[in-house]
Structures are given as C-alpha cells and as structure tokens.
Design a protein around this motif. Structure first.
Motif, short mmCIF file in Angstrom:
data_model
loop_
_atom_site.label_atom_id
_atom_site.label_comp_id
_atom_site.label_asym_id
_atom_site.label_seq_id
_atom_site.Cartn_x
_atom_site.Cartn_y
_atom_site.Cartn_z
N CYS A 225 -7.14 4.25 13.24
CA CYS A 225 -6.45 4.38 11.95
C CYS A 225 -6.61 3.13 11.10
O CYS A 225 -6.76 3.23 9.87
CB CYS A 225 -4.96 4.64 12.20
SG CYS A 225 -4.59 6.22 12.97
N THR B 245 -10.03 3.24 9.59
CA THR B 245 -10.11 4.33 8.63
C THR B 245 -9.40 4.00 7.32
O THR B 245 -9.78 4.50 6.25
CB THR B 245 -9.49 5.61 9.24
OG1 THR B 245 -10.22 5.94 10.44
CG2 THR B 245 -9.56 6.78 8.29
N ASP B 246 -8.41 3.14 7.38
CA ASP B 246 -7.67 2.77 6.18
C ASP B 246 -8.49 1.91 5.22
O ASP B 246 -8.25 1.93 4.02
CB ASP B 246 -6.39 2.02 6.58
CG ASP B 246 -5.54 1.63 5.38
OD1 ASP B 246 -5.20 2.52 4.58
OD2 ASP B 246 -5.24 0.43 5.23
N THR B 247 -9.45 1.15 5.74
CA THR B 247 -10.16 0.18 4.90
C THR B 247 -11.65 0.47 4.72
O THR B 247 -12.17 0.38 3.61
CB THR B 247 -10.00 -1.24 5.49
OG1 THR B 247 -10.47 -1.23 6.86
CG2 THR B 247 -8.54 -1.68 5.47
N LYS C 75 -13.10 3.57 2.25
CA LYS C 75 -12.96 3.28 0.82
C LYS C 75 -14.04 2.31 0.36
O LYS C 75 -14.62 2.47 -0.73
CB LYS C 75 -11.57 2.68 0.55
CG LYS C 75 -11.34 2.19 -0.88
CD LYS C 75 -11.47 3.30 -1.90
CE LYS C 75 -11.18 2.81 -3.30
NZ LYS C 75 -11.44 3.82 -4.34
N THR D 94 -0.60 2.08 -1.36
CA THR D 94 -0.67 2.96 -0.19
C THR D 94 -1.59 2.39 0.87
O THR D 94 -1.26 2.37 2.07
CB THR D 94 -1.17 4.36 -0.61
OG1 THR D 94 -0.29 4.90 -1.59
CG2 THR D 94 -1.23 5.29 0.58
N GLN D 95 -2.76 1.91 0.43
CA GLN D 95 -3.70 1.31 1.37
C GLN D 95 -3.10 0.07 2.02
O GLN D 95 -3.24 -0.15 3.23
CB GLN D 95 -5.01 0.93 0.66
CG GLN D 95 -6.08 0.41 1.62
CD GLN D 95 -7.32 -0.05 0.89
OE1 GLN D 95 -7.26 -0.85 -0.03
NE2 GLN D 95 -8.48 0.46 1.31
N PHE E 59 -0.47 1.08 4.81
CA PHE E 59 -1.04 1.51 6.08
C PHE E 59 -1.81 0.38 6.77
O PHE E 59 -1.85 0.32 8.01
CB PHE E 59 -1.92 2.74 5.89
CG PHE E 59 -1.14 4.00 5.67
CD1 PHE E 59 -0.42 4.58 6.70
CD2 PHE E 59 -1.11 4.59 4.41
CE1 PHE E 59 0.32 5.73 6.49
CE2 PHE E 59 -0.38 5.75 4.21
CZ PHE E 59 0.34 6.32 5.24
N PHE E 60 -2.42 -0.50 5.99
CA PHE E 60 -3.11 -1.64 6.59
C PHE E 60 -2.12 -2.51 7.38
O PHE E 60 -2.38 -2.87 8.53
CB PHE E 60 -3.80 -2.48 5.51
CG PHE E 60 -4.24 -3.83 5.99
CD1 PHE E 60 -5.27 -3.96 6.90
CD2 PHE E 60 -3.60 -4.98 5.55
CE1 PHE E 60 -5.67 -5.21 7.36
CE2 PHE E 60 -3.98 -6.23 6.00
CZ PHE E 60 -5.02 -6.34 6.91
N THR F 93 -10.46 -5.75 10.96
CA THR F 93 -10.39 -4.37 10.47
C THR F 93 -11.62 -3.55 10.85
O THR F 93 -11.55 -2.31 10.82
CB THR F 93 -10.26 -4.33 8.93
OG1 THR F 93 -11.43 -4.93 8.34
CG2 THR F 93 -9.02 -5.05 8.46
#
Length: 313
Positions: free
Chosen positions: A72, A75-77, A80, A99-100, A103-104, A279
C-alpha cells in the motif's frame, strides 16, 4: 482574518525526481519494474502465508501485515509518479495532495510500528521460548497488529487537519515526486510552527521510540543467543534475526535522516533520495530479504507456485 482573505493554491506541480526528458524515460522504466516486483513479491508472501497452515504463527502473521503495508505504501506514491512522467502532466490538486499525504503517513507509521512489533516477537521467541505461545496469544497478536492501524489513522488525520490551516499563495512547484509535509511547509505563506512541532513530536514517537525499542530488544537477544551452547543453535537464531535487522537498517536509516535531523541540513535532493529508499526500494526488497533466508517461507512459495501451475494446466 488576513490570512483567510488570501487566495490559496488549488493545485501543486510535482517536479519529480528529474526534469530532463531523457532521465525521466529511464526513471519511468526503472520505477515501473520496481513497482511490479514490489506488487508481485508482497502479494506472493501474503498468499503463501494465508494458504499454508504451517505458517499460521505470530511471526508470519506480522510479516503478512508488513507485506500488505509495504504494498500500500508503494502504491500510494509510485503509480502517481509514473502517470506524471507518462502524461507529461505534473499537476496534483490540493485535495488529492492531502489524500496522498494522509495515506503516505498512515502506511509509513504502520511500517515503523510493525517492524518494532516484529522485533518484540523475535525477542519473546529467543529470550522466552518456553513461554512464547502463552505470551504471544491470539489476543495479543490481534492487539499488536490492529492497534497500529487505529494509531496511524489518528496521527495521519491530525497531520491533515493541521495542513488545512495553512495557506499556499505563492510558488506552487513542489520539488518532490509526491506530497510530503516538509516540502509543503516551505511553500506555505503562513506560519508553520505548530505543524513543525507536531511533526517533530510524532517523529520522535513513531520513529525514534520504536527504533530504540528495537535496539533494546536485540541487545537482549544477542546476550541470550551468546549463551546458547550449540554453534548451530546460535547460527539459526542469528539467521532468523538478520533478515529483520536488514529491514530495520534500511527503513530507519532513511526516515530518521528526513524527519529527525535538523532542517538546516536538508536539501531537496537528499529528501527525494531518502524518500525513494523507504517508499520504493524497501517495499521492493522486503519480500526478498525475508524469503531468501527463510526455508519455511521458500517452501510455502514453491507449493503456492506449483499449485497455480497445476491448476492452470
């Protein structure tokens, strides 16, 4: 009232890791491969642990949670950034940025706490082997795995609430490939003292404290292992812990440099390099670190792959 009358920026420009087209093409290929390996590796570990009854133990339960969090976090960074490179559009709206960021930090805090929980599990297994099943009961394992999710949610949400009080009315170019706190503080045209103090306090709580606990746990583990009369027993114990220590070094070595070192020594290049490590690189390497030195997990992965091949044929 004066700050509220200012017009805040509605979007940011993520400058990414490089602004040169030739380098961006290379970065796209590199990070796409890294992300695919991260997804496949971590999902394979989750599937292997969930489908193999022999791996339904506290150690592998926490490892499955760590693999989910690593998946996860990447996938968050990373996606994009890949989309921005491919489309040549580097903008991100203010709500998407928050939002990003949420979650980060959510999955980053989870990562830190879970690594500390895994260190505690190894401490109990090696220093108190006769009481291991009693201490690491299903109730405690559920608390140690579920508690960080609630804690991370609260801390991350507080970060976002504090960010909403800031106004961004000048330069909107973010020298990063995702939305993070420190680069955004530099763009704010309002006072960020409260935000910076909260970041420092939380970094001490979720990074420094688990790291100190891990060092204390492994100090006692080393003492206990050295008392083992059998050389094979010592080798097996150190082999069990070495994988986890590798992850500790990778994760905390970079996060401490970003969030606990003085801001005067920070540069955009150093921040981006450190961010890439925790990350993208660490989530990609974790499946290899844990599986290559673990015979039970390798055996479970082989059985999983063989079942998939047999079912498809």
């Amino acid at each position: 009232m004066e700050s509220r009358n200012q017009t805040s920026t509605s979007e940011f420009i993520l400058l990414g890791l490089s602004e040169k087209p030739a380098q961006e093409t290379l970065l796209f290929s590199l990070f796409l491969c890294m992300y695919v390996v991260t997804v496949v590796g971590n999902l394979l570990i989750i599937l292997a642990i969930s489908t193999d009854p022999q791996l339904h133990t506290p150690m592998y339960f926490f490892l499955a949670n760590l693999s989910l969090v690593d998946f996860c976090l990447a996938t968050d960074t990373v996606p994009k950034m890949l989309v921005n490179i491919q489309t040549r559009s580097k903008s991100i709206s203010y709500p998407c940025c928050l939002t990003q960021m949420y979650f980060f930090h959510f999955f980053g805090i989870m990562d830190s706490v879970l690594i500390a929980v895994m260190a505690y599990d190894r401490f109990v297994a090696i220093c108190h082997p006769l009481h291991y099943t009693t201490i690491m009961s299903p109730g405690l394992c559920g608390l140690l795995a579920g508690g960080p999710w609630v804690f991370s949610c609260f801390i991350s949400f507080t970060h976002i609430l504090l960010m909403t009080r800031l106004v961004f009315c000048g330069n909107n170019e973010l020298p990063h490939y995702f939305c993070d706190l420190t680069p955004l503080f530099r763009l704010s045209c309002t006072d960020t003292t409260v935000n910076r103090v909260f970041v420092l306090v939380m970094a001490a709580m979720v990074i420094a404290t688990p790291f100190i606990c891990i060092l204390a746990s492994y100090a006692q583990v080393i003492v206990a292992v050295m008392k083992v009369p059998s050389a094979d027993g010592r080798k097996k114990a150190f082999s069990t812990c070495s994988s986890h220590l590798s992850v500790v070094a990778l994760f905390y070595g970079t996060t401490i440099g970003v969030y606990l070192c003085p801001s005067s020594i920070h540069t955009a290049v150093k921040e981006k390099a450190s961010a890439v490590m925790y990350t993208a690189v660490t989530p990609m390497l974790n499946p290899f670190i844990y599986s290559l030195r673990n015979r039970d997990l390798k055996r479970a992965l082989r059985r999983l792959v063989n079942r998939k091949i047999a079912s498809s044929s």
